[in-house]
Each structure stands twice: as structure tokens, then as C-alpha cells.
Write an enzyme that holds these catalytic residues in place. Structure first.
Site, PDB file in Angstrom:
ATOM      1  N   MET A 167       0.840  -1.203   0.000  1.00  0.00           N
ATOM      2  CA  MET A 167       0.000   0.000   0.000  1.00  0.00           C
ATOM      3  C   MET A 167       0.873   1.250   0.000  1.00  0.00           C
ATOM      4  O   MET A 167       0.385   2.357   0.279  1.00  0.00           O
ATOM      5  CB  MET A 167      -0.943   0.006   1.204  1.00  0.00           C
ATOM      6  CG  MET A 167      -1.925  -1.177   1.165  1.00  0.00           C
ATOM      7  SD  MET A 167      -3.472  -0.854   2.012  1.00  0.00           S
ATOM      8  CE  MET A 167      -2.894  -0.540   3.659  1.00  0.00           C
ATOM      9  N   HIS A 186       9.009   1.262   3.286  1.00  0.00           N
ATOM     10  CA  HIS A 186      10.101   1.327   4.254  1.00  0.00           C
ATOM     11  C   HIS A 186      10.989   0.103   4.046  1.00  0.00           C
ATOM     12  O   HIS A 186      10.773  -0.694   3.112  1.00  0.00           O
ATOM     13  CB  HIS A 186       9.548   1.402   5.679  1.00  0.00           C
ATOM     14  CG  HIS A 186       8.502   0.365   5.982  1.00  0.00           C
ATOM     15  ND1 HIS A 186       8.789  -0.987   6.014  1.00  0.00           N
ATOM     16  CD2 HIS A 186       7.170   0.472   6.222  1.00  0.00           C
ATOM     17  CE1 HIS A 186       7.690  -1.662   6.292  1.00  0.00           C
ATOM     18  NE2 HIS A 186       6.690  -0.801   6.405  1.00  0.00           N
ATOM     19  N   GLU A 187      11.951  -0.060   4.937  1.00  0.00           N
ATOM     20  CA  GLU A 187      12.934  -1.136   4.791  1.00  0.00           C
ATOM     21  C   GLU A 187      12.275  -2.528   4.790  1.00  0.00           C
ATOM     22  O   GLU A 187      12.789  -3.452   4.172  1.00  0.00           O
ATOM     23  CB  GLU A 187      13.974  -1.004   5.902  1.00  0.00           C
ATOM     24  CG  GLU A 187      15.227  -1.828   5.729  1.00  0.00           C
ATOM     25  CD  GLU A 187      15.903  -1.689   4.358  1.00  0.00           C
ATOM     26  OE1 GLU A 187      16.325  -2.732   3.827  1.00  0.00           O
ATOM     27  OE2 GLU A 187      15.995  -0.559   3.828  1.00  0.00           O
ATOM     28  N   HIS A 201       9.360  -3.338   3.385  1.00  0.00           N
ATOM     29  CA  HIS A 201       8.935  -3.564   1.996  1.00  0.00           C
ATOM     30  C   HIS A 201      10.156  -3.851   1.116  1.00  0.00           C
ATOM     31  O   HIS A 201      10.113  -4.713   0.230  1.00  0.00           O
ATOM     32  CB  HIS A 201       8.227  -2.325   1.440  1.00  0.00           C
ATOM     33  CG  HIS A 201       6.963  -1.948   2.140  1.00  0.00           C
ATOM     34  ND1 HIS A 201       6.849  -0.817   2.901  1.00  0.00           N
ATOM     35  CD2 HIS A 201       5.736  -2.549   2.173  1.00  0.00           C
ATOM     36  CE1 HIS A 201       5.610  -0.713   3.372  1.00  0.00           C
ATOM     37  NE2 HIS A 201       4.917  -1.753   2.952  1.00  0.00           N
ATOM     38  N   GLN A 242     -10.389  -2.646   2.331  1.00  0.00           N
ATOM     39  CA  GLN A 242      -9.880  -3.292   3.538  1.00  0.00           C
ATOM     40  C   GLN A 242      -9.862  -2.347   4.749  1.00  0.00           C
ATOM     41  O   GLN A 242      -9.421  -2.733   5.816  1.00  0.00           O
ATOM     42  CB  GLN A 242      -8.496  -3.912   3.310  1.00  0.00           C
ATOM     43  CG  GLN A 242      -7.362  -2.931   3.126  1.00  0.00           C
ATOM     44  CD  GLN A 242      -6.081  -3.639   2.725  1.00  0.00           C
ATOM     45  OE1 GLN A 242      -5.954  -4.125   1.603  1.00  0.00           O
ATOM     46  NE2 GLN A 242      -5.125  -3.731   3.633  1.00  0.00           N
ATOM     47  N   GLY A 296       4.833 -10.337   4.086  1.00  0.00           N
ATOM     48  CA  GLY A 296       5.604 -10.179   5.312  1.00  0.00           C
ATOM     49  C   GLY A 296       4.965 -10.876   6.508  1.00  0.00           C
ATOM     50  O   GLY A 296       3.743 -10.860   6.665  1.00  0.00           O
ATOM     51  N   VAL A 356      10.828  -7.281   9.567  1.00  0.00           N
ATOM     52  CA  VAL A 356      11.970  -6.364   9.588  1.00  0.00           C
ATOM     53  C   VAL A 356      11.690  -5.311  10.658  1.00  0.00           C
ATOM     54  O   VAL A 356      10.603  -4.728  10.685  1.00  0.00           O
ATOM     55  CB  VAL A 356      12.182  -5.704   8.212  1.00  0.00           C
ATOM     56  CG1 VAL A 356      13.352  -4.731   8.255  1.00  0.00           C
ATOM     57  CG2 VAL A 356      12.412  -6.781   7.155  1.00  0.00           C
ATOM     58  N   SER A 410       6.539  -0.267  10.076  1.00  0.00           N
ATOM     59  CA  SER A 410       5.179  -0.173   9.563  1.00  0.00           C
ATOM     60  C   SER A 410       4.971   1.217   8.992  1.00  0.00           C
ATOM     61  O   SER A 410       5.496   2.203   9.531  1.00  0.00           O
ATOM     62  CB  SER A 410       4.183  -0.413  10.712  1.00  0.00           C
ATOM     63  OG  SER A 410       2.899   0.051  10.335  1.00  0.00           O
ATOM     64  N   ARG A 414       2.438   2.761   9.331  1.00  0.00           N
ATOM     65  CA  ARG A 414       1.653   3.483  10.342  1.00  0.00           C
ATOM     66  C   ARG A 414       2.524   4.048  11.462  1.00  0.00           C
ATOM     67  O   ARG A 414       2.038   4.847  12.258  1.00  0.00           O
ATOM     68  CB  ARG A 414       0.561   2.576  10.909  1.00  0.00           C
ATOM     69  CG  ARG A 414      -0.543   2.299   9.891  1.00  0.00           C
ATOM     70  CD  ARG A 414      -1.755   1.621  10.525  1.00  0.00           C
ATOM     71  NE  ARG A 414      -2.902   1.620   9.631  1.00  0.00           N
ATOM     72  CZ  ARG A 414      -3.240   0.612   8.823  1.00  0.00           C
ATOM     73  NH1 ARG A 414      -2.494  -0.487   8.778  1.00  0.00           N
ATOM     74  NH2 ARG A 414      -4.308   0.698   8.051  1.00  0.00           N
TER      75      ARG A 414
HETATM   76  P1  AMP Z   1       1.509  -2.922   3.475  1.00  0.00           P
HETATM   77  O1  AMP Z   1       2.066  -1.907   2.532  1.00  0.00           O
HETATM   78  O2  AMP Z   1       1.550  -2.495   4.903  1.00  0.00           O
HETATM   79  O3  AMP Z   1       0.184  -3.469   3.034  1.00  0.00           O
HETATM   80  O4  AMP Z   1       2.506  -4.147   3.418  1.00  0.00           O
HETATM   81  C1  AMP Z   1       2.867  -4.754   2.203  1.00  0.00           C
HETATM   82  C2  AMP Z   1       3.634  -6.013   2.502  1.00  0.00           C
HETATM   83  O5  AMP Z   1       4.803  -5.688   3.251  1.00  0.00           O
HETATM   84  C3  AMP Z   1       2.831  -7.015   3.353  1.00  0.00           C
HETATM   85  O6  AMP Z   1       3.089  -8.328   2.891  1.00  0.00           O
HETATM   86  C4  AMP Z   1       3.390  -6.788   4.734  1.00  0.00           C
HETATM   87  O7  AMP Z   1       3.292  -7.913   5.573  1.00  0.00           O
HETATM   88  C5  AMP Z   1       4.841  -6.485   4.414  1.00  0.00           C
HETATM   89  N1  AMP Z   1       5.478  -5.756   5.511  1.00  0.00           N
HETATM   90  C6  AMP Z   1       5.077  -4.579   6.058  1.00  0.00           C
HETATM   91  N2  AMP Z   1       5.889  -4.241   7.076  1.00  0.00           N
HETATM   92  C7  AMP Z   1       6.800  -5.242   7.204  1.00  0.00           C
HETATM   93  C8  AMP Z   1       7.892  -5.494   8.091  1.00  0.00           C
HETATM   94  N3  AMP Z   1       8.216  -4.659   9.064  1.00  0.00           N
HETATM   95  N4  AMP Z   1       8.599  -6.626   7.893  1.00  0.00           N
HETATM   96  C9  AMP Z   1       8.275  -7.504   6.924  1.00  0.00           C
HETATM   97  N5  AMP Z   1       7.266  -7.324   6.063  1.00  0.00           N
HETATM   98  C10 AMP Z   1       6.539  -6.212   6.196  1.00  0.00           C
END
Ligand code: AMP
Length: 290
Positions: free
Chosen positions: A30, A34-35, A37, A61, A147, A176, A185, A187
Site C-alpha cells: 500500500m 520502508h525497509e 517492503h 480493507q 511479510g 523487519v 510499519s 503506520r
Molecule cells: P503494506 O504496505 O503495509 O500493506 O505491506 C505490504 C507487505 O509488506 C505485506 O506483505 C506486509 O506484511 C509487508 N510488511 C510490512 N511491514 C513489514 C515489516 N516490518 N517486515 C516484513 N514485512 C513487512
């Protein structure tokens, strides 16, 4: 790197790669990258010839009153991050592409979606399953990387892929973390400096559980009680849940005999944060992912 916005442009490029015998790895996100991703992108890069990253803040969602409107959107910085990680296509469909007028088909997983975030965020996983299924159908990757940070989501995606025979292999990447242990995150940007310090209590709670487990404690209630006490003592943090669940079924486990997920969610200031750890009761070790 190409930035593409339509399904037809995406498919044209990907079928050209496939005709040339190249494999495709996919990382759906989304944005506000960050690191965490970026680690997923590197894993995809290692496993495949080409990497596709999608950025789509998926409205279905988010529940009413959640942070859809305020969710961070950082396209320029995200483009640069993808470029730096050797991503071949950045796919950024708009809402019209993902949910054309009259859209009325949803994907719902009905078992693993029930506990944890499924309770506190009704409809959340229906939105996740729908958008992930669509993205997997649009991209058609060999491998998609998710993740462990979103442990329940990872298990649900694997289940959808198995149940609906989607031709893709799902790879789960460990969480991570920042140097001080906070799970990365998008967030976390909502947190003030002080709230960010408060947020470390999630990790402290999980670490206490891991330590007790490694000393031989297996009773789920005793394990969660340790963490609940730690979280209760932290000002500015409101615990939503801390649970020990089977990593296979996400049903509650009263003892850590097999593989379990210990999942935690808490409100810290304006942010709802989640974190988790995986314990293998058979081998008596902590695992990096389900
Ligand atoms: P999001 O952009 O938050 O929907 O996350 C996209 C993908 O990145 C999802 O598969 C998350 O689980 C993964 N992800 C987000 N934060 C982390 C993290 N700190 N460590 C590992 N994977 C992550």
C-alpha cells in the site's frame, strides 16, 4: 523501471517476459515504503528474474472510521525506493481500475479470518483477499512475497491461493524491525517521538513471552499474562489483544505444544499497531515466520 497503471499494459509486458522464459516475483503493497517492503523486494529479486511491485491503498480493507483518508501516500519517494531495489515494474492502478463501476464480486476466507484482526476489523480480510486475488490475477507472478509482520494476512493469503488453485507460490519474509526492535510499519509515521517510545512495549511483551517459553513455560495463559502485565504498566498504550493460536488453524492453543503464533495488537496514540512471534513447542525454538 516502468510505472504502469492499466491491466492491459501490465499483461503485455509480463507476457513478453514469460515468452522469453523469465520468472516474475511480485510484492503487493500500500506504499509509504520502508525497509520492510524493501526486504521483500530483495527476496523477490533473489528468487526471480523480474520484480513487480504494486502500490494501491485498497479502500475495501479499511473499515468506517479507520485511516483510509489519512494513510500516508508518498509516490515520489516510493518510486525512488523501487528503482533503487531493481524493480522492473511499479504497478499503480487507480480505484477505477481495481473497482470499476458495478463491482460486486468479493473473495472471502471464512476460517482464519475470524479471530484477531478479523474480530476488531470486520470486513478487513474480505477486502484483503479480494484485492490480493485481483492483483495476483493481474500480474500472474511465479512467486509473491508477503511479510510475517501481518502474520494472519500471510496465512489467509496462503489459504486463498490453495483453496482457489491460484498458480503462484507464496513466500513469507520475516519481520523487519527498527534497531530498537519496533516492527517497521507505514503506520509508525503516525507516532510522535514519545508515542514511538511507548510503542516499544509491544516488542518487550513479546520478548518476555519468548524468554519464558525458552525457559520451558508452555502454558499459554501464563505466557500471555506476563506480557499483559508489561503492557498494562505502559502509559499511552491500549492493548486490543494478545493471543496464542495454532499456526495451522489460528484456533486458540492452551499450551505451546506445536507451532503457535503469539499475536499482539495495541492502540498507541493514533496508531493501531500489530506484532507477533512464532514459537515451535516441539523443538523449543522461536521461529522467524509461520
Ligand atoms: P503494506 O504496505 O503495509 O500493506 O505491506 C505490504 C507487505 O509488506 C505485506 O506483505 C506486509 O506484511 C509487508 N510488511 C510490512 N511491514 C513489514 C515489516 N516490518 N517486515 C516484513 N514485512 C513487512
Amino acid at each position: 523501471m516502468d510505472q504502469l497503471e492499466t491491466v492491459s499494459a501490465l499483461r503485455r509486458q509480463i507476457s513478453a517476459w514469460k515468452s522469453a522464459g523469465q520468472t516474475v516475483g511480485f510484492v503487493p503493497t500500500m506504499g509509504a515504503l520502508h525497509e520492510g517492503h524493501r526486504a521483500l523486494m530483495r527476496a523477490a529479486r533473489e528468487a526471480c528474474d523480474k520484480v513487480v511491485v504494486s502500490i494501491f491503498v485498497n479502500p475495501t480493507q479499511f473499515g468506517p472510521g479507520e485511516d483510509y483518508e489519512s494513510y500516508p501516500r508518498r509516490m515520489e519517494a516510493d518510486r525512488a525506493a523501487c528503482e533503487a531495489e531493481g524493480v522492473s515494474i511499479l504497478y499503480t492502478p487507480d480505484e477505477e481500475v481495481m473497482y470499476p463501476p458495478g463491482f460486486s464480486t468479493f473473495v472471502q476466507e471464512e476460517m482464519l479470518s475470524m479471530p484477531l484482526c478479523g474480530k476488531g476489523r470486520p470486513g478487513h480480510f474480505r477486502g484483503v483477499c479480494t484485492v490480493v486475488t485481483k492483483l495476483l490475477n493481474q500480474v500472474g507472478p511465479d512467486i509473491a512475497v508477503f511479510g510475517q509482520k501481518d502474520a494472519q494476512q500471510a496465512l489467509i493469503v496462503k489459504r486463498v491461493v490453495r483453496d482457489l488453485d491460484l498458480p503462484v507460490q507464496i513466500q513469507i519474509h520475516p519481520i523487519v524491525r527498527e534497531e530498537d526492535g519496533l516492527a517497521m510499519s507505514s503506520r509508525n509515521r503516525y507516532l510522535s517521538d514519545q508515542e514511538r517510545k511507548h510503542a516499544l512495549v509491544l516488542q518487550r511483551g513479546l520478548k518476555a513471552i519468548e524468554a519464558a517459553f525458552l525457559e520451558g513455560k508452555k502454558d499459554a495463559h501464563a505466557l500471555t499474562a506476563t506480557a499483559t502485565a508489561i503492557l498494562a504498566a505502559q502509559e499511552g498504550v491500549k492493548l486490543e489483544y494478545i493471543e496464542v493460536l495454532s499456526a495451522e488453524t489460528l484456533l486458540p492453543s492452551s499450551r505451546v505444544e506445536d507451532k503457535v503464533v503469539v499475536a499482539i495488537a495495541a492502540k498507541v496514540g493514533p496508531a493501531r499497531l500489530i506484532d507477533n512471534t512464532v514459537l515451535d513447542g516441539r523443538r523449543g525454538v522461536v521461529l522467524s515466520h509461520v
